[in-house]
Enzyme design. Structure first.
Site, PDB file in Angstrom:
ATOM      1  N   THR A  47       0.860  -1.182   0.000  1.00 45.24           N
ATOM      2  CA  THR A  47       0.000   0.000   0.000  1.00 45.24           C
ATOM      3  C   THR A  47       0.903   1.240   0.000  1.00 45.24           C
ATOM      4  O   THR A  47       2.063   1.166   0.401  1.00 45.24           O
ATOM      5  CB  THR A  47      -0.962  -0.001   1.199  1.00 45.24           C
ATOM      6  OG1 THR A  47      -0.204  -0.045   2.395  1.00 45.24           O
ATOM      7  CG2 THR A  47      -1.914  -1.188   1.129  1.00 45.24           C
ATOM      8  N   THR A  49       1.539   4.403   1.553  1.00 47.26           N
ATOM      9  CA  THR A  49       2.335   4.922   2.674  1.00 47.26           C
ATOM     10  C   THR A  49       3.233   3.840   3.254  1.00 47.26           C
ATOM     11  O   THR A  49       4.384   4.097   3.606  1.00 47.26           O
ATOM     12  CB  THR A  49       1.423   5.523   3.759  1.00 47.26           C
ATOM     13  OG1 THR A  49       0.659   6.582   3.168  1.00 47.26           O
ATOM     14  CG2 THR A  49       2.217   6.069   4.933  1.00 47.26           C
ATOM     15  N   CYS A  50       2.722   2.631   3.321  1.00 47.63           N
ATOM     16  CA  CYS A  50       3.498   1.517   3.876  1.00 47.63           C
ATOM     17  C   CYS A  50       4.735   1.223   3.042  1.00 47.63           C
ATOM     18  O   CYS A  50       5.825   0.994   3.583  1.00 47.63           O
ATOM     19  CB  CYS A  50       2.619   0.274   3.973  1.00 47.63           C
ATOM     20  SG  CYS A  50       1.092   0.539   4.899  1.00 47.63           S
ATOM     21  N   SER A  51       4.583   1.232   1.730  1.00 48.31           N
ATOM     22  CA  SER A  51       5.691   0.910   0.823  1.00 48.31           C
ATOM     23  C   SER A  51       6.600   2.087   0.524  1.00 48.31           C
ATOM     24  O   SER A  51       7.788   1.900   0.268  1.00 48.31           O
ATOM     25  CB  SER A  51       5.147   0.378  -0.510  1.00 48.31           C
ATOM     26  OG  SER A  51       4.605  -0.901  -0.336  1.00 48.31           O
TER      27      SER A  51
END
Length: 171
Positions: A47, A49-51
């Protein structure tokens, strides 16, 4: 109710993604019961922000945590194969272990889940980071919905620096 400072981490089986090795299932207590541990969680591998920010921050600052004697674990409610692919693409360094909580059991036991069904994601982990000593939570930083401030690698390093005014519980 979510886990609180001073409480032990739950002991449930999770899948461990580590150093390009085959996926192993292990009790969380054996992984997170060390003297000094940071566990951060993201809503989902791959996703935005996560990546783009969350995992890369921990990759970038991994050596800083290790120099302080802190083991680092990242977790998401994704299956082990997704987490394994994410680790490879993100070039997760040796020693930074990712945990796949495929059914969300560990996340629910922490009381840090959120319902993302409105977004087609099902139940996921809230974005958070915690610091534990010998399996007992000493700091807990849970993000407000849509935010990315208190669970970053930089925020955790600051929170773990003696003499800073960072509260033990946020979010």
């Amino acid at each position: 109710m979510s886990i609180q400072i001073g409480q032990p981490l739950p002991d449930l089986e999770v899948a461990v993604i580590e150093d390009g090795a085959p996926v192993r299932r292990m009790p969380s207590a054996s992984l997170l019961g060390g003297p000094r541990v940071v566990l951060f969680a993201v809503p989902g591998a791959f996703t935005p922000t996560c990546s783009d920010h969350h995992l890369p921050g921990y990759v970038q600052h991994f050596r800083d945590f290790r120099e302080r004697g802190i083991e680092v674990f990242g977790m998401a409610v994704n299956d082990a194969y997704v987490m394994q692919a994410w680790a490879a693409i993100q070039q997760v360094p040796q020693g930074l272990r990712l945990l796949a909580d495929g059914n969300g059991s560990f996340t629910r036991a922490l009381g840090l889940e959120f319902d993302g069904t409105a977004y087609g994601m099902g139940v996921r982990a809230r974005r958070f980071a915690l610091y534990a000593e010998h399996g007992v939570v000493r700091q807990l930083h849970v993000e407000a919905p849509g935010e990315f401030r208190v669970s970053t690698a930089e925020a955790m390093l600051q929170a773990l620096t003696p003499g800073t005014d960072t509260p033990a519980t946020m979010g």
